[in-house]
Design a protein around this motif. Structure first.
Motif, PDB file in Angstrom:
ATOM      1  N   GLN A   1       0.831  -1.191   0.000  1.00 10.74           N
ATOM      2  CA  GLN A   1       0.000   0.000   0.000  1.00 10.74           C
ATOM      3  C   GLN A   1       0.873   1.251   0.000  1.00 10.74           C
ATOM      4  O   GLN A   1       1.972   1.247   0.564  1.00 10.74           O
ATOM      5  N   PHE A   2       0.375   2.304  -0.637  1.00 12.77           N
ATOM      6  CA  PHE A   2       1.104   3.573  -0.669  1.00 12.77           C
ATOM      7  C   PHE A   2       0.123   4.684  -1.030  1.00 12.77           C
ATOM      8  O   PHE A   2      -0.999   4.436  -1.476  1.00 12.77           O
ATOM      9  N   ASP A   3       0.542   5.907  -0.828  1.00 16.10           N
ATOM     10  CA  ASP A   3      -0.276   7.074  -1.180  1.00 16.10           C
ATOM     11  C   ASP A   3       0.355   7.773  -2.374  1.00 16.10           C
ATOM     12  O   ASP A   3       1.570   7.988  -2.423  1.00 16.10           O
ATOM     13  N   ALA A   4      -0.491   8.152  -3.327  1.00 21.09           N
ATOM     14  CA  ALA A   4      -0.024   8.887  -4.505  1.00 21.09           C
ATOM     15  C   ALA A   4      -1.218   9.559  -5.161  1.00 21.09           C
ATOM     16  O   ALA A   4      -2.356   9.080  -5.052  1.00 21.09           O
ATOM     17  N   MET A   5      -0.976  10.663  -5.831  1.00 23.06           N
ATOM     18  CA  MET A   5      -1.999  11.362  -6.594  1.00 23.06           C
ATOM     19  C   MET A   5      -3.237  11.650  -5.752  1.00 23.06           C
ATOM     20  O   MET A   5      -4.374  11.579  -6.228  1.00 23.06           O
ATOM     21  N   GLY A   6      -3.026  11.967  -4.490  1.00 20.53           N
ATOM     22  CA  GLY A   6      -4.118  12.302  -3.606  1.00 20.53           C
ATOM     23  C   GLY A   6      -5.013  11.143  -3.247  1.00 20.53           C
ATOM     24  O   GLY A   6      -6.146  11.348  -2.787  1.00 20.53           O
ATOM     25  N   SER A   7      -4.514   9.904  -3.427  1.00 20.24           N
ATOM     26  CA  SER A   7      -5.348   8.724  -3.214  1.00 20.24           C
ATOM     27  C   SER A   7      -4.594   7.647  -2.451  1.00 20.24           C
ATOM     28  O   SER A   7      -3.363   7.605  -2.454  1.00 20.24           O
ATOM     29  N   ARG A   8      -5.359   6.776  -1.809  1.00 18.81           N
ATOM     30  CA  ARG A   8      -4.805   5.570  -1.211  1.00 18.81           C
ATOM     31  C   ARG A   8      -4.680   4.529  -2.310  1.00 18.81           C
ATOM     32  O   ARG A   8      -5.644   4.260  -3.026  1.00 18.81           O
ATOM     33  N   CYS A   9      -3.487   3.964  -2.462  1.00 24.32           N
ATOM     34  CA  CYS A   9      -3.200   3.075  -3.579  1.00 24.32           C
ATOM     35  C   CYS A   9      -2.723   1.711  -3.085  1.00 24.32           C
ATOM     36  O   CYS A   9      -2.274   1.572  -1.942  1.00 24.32           O
ATOM     37  N   GLU A  10      -2.800   0.723  -3.963  1.00 25.31           N
ATOM     38  CA  GLU A  10      -2.432  -0.635  -3.582  1.00 25.31           C
ATOM     39  C   GLU A  10      -1.901  -1.391  -4.795  1.00 25.31           C
ATOM     40  O   GLU A  10      -2.418  -1.260  -5.908  1.00 25.31           O
ATOM     41  N   LEU A  11      -0.874  -2.187  -4.549  1.00 21.84           N
ATOM     42  CA  LEU A  11      -0.382  -3.147  -5.531  1.00 21.84           C
ATOM     43  C   LEU A  11      -0.580  -4.549  -4.977  1.00 21.84           C
ATOM     44  O   LEU A  11      -0.341  -4.791  -3.795  1.00 21.84           O
ATOM     45  N   ARG A  12      -1.016  -5.444  -5.823  1.00 24.82           N
ATOM     46  CA  ARG A  12      -0.982  -6.874  -5.494  1.00 24.82           C
ATOM     47  C   ARG A  12      -0.252  -7.549  -6.638  1.00 24.82           C
ATOM     48  O   ARG A  12      -0.615  -7.371  -7.806  1.00 24.82           O
ATOM     49  N   LEU A  13       0.781  -8.323  -6.296  1.00 30.16           N
ATOM     50  CA  LEU A  13       1.596  -8.910  -7.348  1.00 30.16           C
ATOM     51  C   LEU A  13       2.201 -10.227  -6.890  1.00 30.16           C
ATOM     52  O   LEU A  13       2.441 -10.442  -5.701  1.00 30.16           O
ATOM     53  N   SER A  14       2.431 -11.093  -7.853  1.00 35.27           N
ATOM     54  CA  SER A  14       3.042 -12.385  -7.554  1.00 35.27           C
ATOM     55  C   SER A  14       4.559 -12.254  -7.572  1.00 35.27           C
ATOM     56  O   SER A  14       5.139 -11.575  -8.427  1.00 35.27           O
ATOM     57  N   ALA A  15       5.200 -12.885  -6.589  1.00 34.72           N
ATOM     58  CA  ALA A  15       6.658 -12.878  -6.495  1.00 34.72           C
ATOM     59  C   ALA A  15       7.086 -14.073  -5.655  1.00 34.72           C
ATOM     60  O   ALA A  15       6.317 -14.568  -4.827  1.00 34.72           O
ATOM     61  N   PRO A  16       8.319 -14.545  -5.846  1.00 34.40           N
ATOM     62  CA  PRO A  16       8.767 -15.727  -5.109  1.00 34.40           C
ATOM     63  C   PRO A  16       8.991 -15.481  -3.627  1.00 34.40           C
ATOM     64  O   PRO A  16       8.938 -16.414  -2.833  1.00 34.40           O
ATOM     65  N   ASN A  17       9.238 -14.223  -3.236  1.00 33.51           N
ATOM     66  CA  ASN A  17       9.476 -13.924  -1.825  1.00 33.51           C
ATOM     67  C   ASN A  17       9.231 -12.441  -1.577  1.00 33.51           C
ATOM     68  O   ASN A  17       9.024 -11.650  -2.515  1.00 33.51           O
TER      69      ASN A  17
END
Length: 298
Positions: free
Chosen positions: A9-25
């Motif tokens: 989660q992070f804040d940007a462009m005046g909004s609450r933002c989220e990334l969900r991504l696949s990764a090995p670790n």
């Protein structure tokens, strides 16, 4: 090593933002997320009207005085704005941001004609002159603003960064403007709730989606009510007044920038918005002023 879905989660462009991504670790996920977030920050820094050093601010500061040299990315966004103006019959106009000076959605007050009149005189795509990698606003006091599709463009670019890095599952969510990279690890689609525009704690539908984009425009993000009338932040550039016909419009499309533009144009077209949606190739879920739900291809 078996991959897992990681959340950032992070804040940007005046909004609450989220990334969900696949990764090995977790370490790999953090590195991937940092790359995507850096791309979002780059776009925000480059195009935010709140930053005096952004290209948008420099174009606006030079209005009525001189053209401003722009790179190919900026000219591509300007060309896209011109296409949206044409597709919307002049309703999607990136020069209409000046109208925000008349509206404070933290206070229930409707501006009068004397306030809106001088600002409406500064609205007009015909006064934006573009040639030879330069942009010139012909009238002093004019402004352009990429806010109508800036978050969606950033969502697409962040997703592209992750895809180029090899991510195949996950999504980018910038304040509700979502671009999907791929399904869950087991192949199932993500289930995305659509907010009830009259109840912030409830959803009206759940949409399964694995790829493409989903965005929503609505009258519930910034608004006030006065004498039983709701005034929202989406303004008709011809009158300077808020649109009223739709409570919300959600659109699915291959790219977030296309979905967001379509949902905004539908809002701006008001009672003609459903015809516009039906003639598009996109799936949609729209709720009109009476609470009736209209949808296709969800």
């Amino acid at each position: 090593m078996v991959a897992a879905i990681h959340r950032q989660q992070f804040d940007a462009m005046g909004s609450r933002c989220e990334l969900r991504l696949s990764a090995p670790n977790a370490a790999a996920a953090a590195d991937l997320a940092a790359r995507a977030i850096a791309e979002v920050r780059r776009i925000e820094t480059k195009y935010s009207r709140y930053r005096p050093d952004s290209i948008v601010s420099r174009i606006n500061a030079a209005a009525g005085r001189a053209p401003v040299a722009c790179d190919s990315e900026t000219m591509a966004l300007i060309d896209y704005a011109a296409a949206l103006f044409a597709a919307s019959g002049g309703l999607f106009d990136i020069t209409s941001g000046v109208l925000r000076r008349a509206w404070d959605f933290g206070k229930p007050r409707v501006p009068d004609a004397d306030t809106l009149g001088p600002l409406l005189a500064l609205v007009g795509w015909r006064h934006v002159h573009c040639e030879r990698q330069q942009v010139y606003l012909l009238q002093p006091g004019m402004e352009i603003d990429f806010g109508g599709f800036g978050k969606e463009y950033a969502a697409d670019r962040a997703a592209a960064v992750l895809i180029e890095a090899g991510v195949r599952h996950g999504y980018v969510n910038l304040g509700g403007d979502m671009r999907f990279i791929g399904p869950r690890l087991d192949g199932r689609p993500w289930s995305i709730g659509i907010q009830d525009p009259r109840d912030p704690g409830a959803t009206i539908a759940s949409i399964p989606i694995s790829s493409g984009a989903l965005t929503t425009s609505g009258d519930y993000e910034r608004f006030f009510e006065l004498d039983g009338v709701r005034y929202c932040h989406i303004l008709d550039p011809r009158s300077g007044m808020p649109v009223r016909y739709w409570r919300s419009v959600s659109v699915m499309a291959p790219m977030a920038v296309a979905a967001g533009s379509c949902s905004t144009i539908a809002m701006l077209k008001q009672h003609e918005g459903h015809t516009f949606l039906k003639t598009s190739d996109m799936g949609y879920l729209a709720i009109d002023e009476h609470g009736q739900t209209l949808y296709r291809n969800l």
